[in-house]
Design a protein around this motif. Structure first.
Motif: not given
Length: 93
Positions: A55-84
């Motif tokens: 479940m390691n995930i690669a995303l493109e055009q990524t947006e990060e939301y904390v408590n429903g609020q947009l915090r950051n925008k990234y190009g490519d993002t890698f998320i380690r599966g044990n956090n999903v």
């Protein structure tokens, strides 16, 4: 003492008759917008580029939301599966 016991083979599972498995779902959403919810409660929204069996995930055009609020925008993002916590489909804004 009785004679040798006969071992019956385990019946095979019936074929997947129209039911989608989690693997089918994940294959179907590659290249599409998804929401990845982390155990910490943070959401990442982007286009699913690829993922592996851990479940390691690669995303493109990524947006990060904390408590429903947009915090950051990234190009490519890698998320380690044990956090999903989960992956879900979404409509992009």
């Amino acid at each position: 003492m009785s004679g040798p016991e006969t071992v019956k083979p385990v019946p095979e599972a019936p074929p997947n008759q129209g039911k989608k498995t989690p693997r089918d779902f994940l294959k179907s959403v590659i290249g599409k917008p998804v929401v990845v919810k982390l155990n910490s409660g943070v959401d990442y929204r982007g286009v699913l580029a690829c993922l592996d069996g851990y479940m390691n995930i690669a995303l493109e055009q990524t947006e990060e939301y904390v408590n429903g609020q947009l915090r950051n925008k990234y190009g490519d993002t890698f998320i380690r599966g044990n956090n999903v916590l989960y992956i879900s489909t979404t409509k992009r804004r």
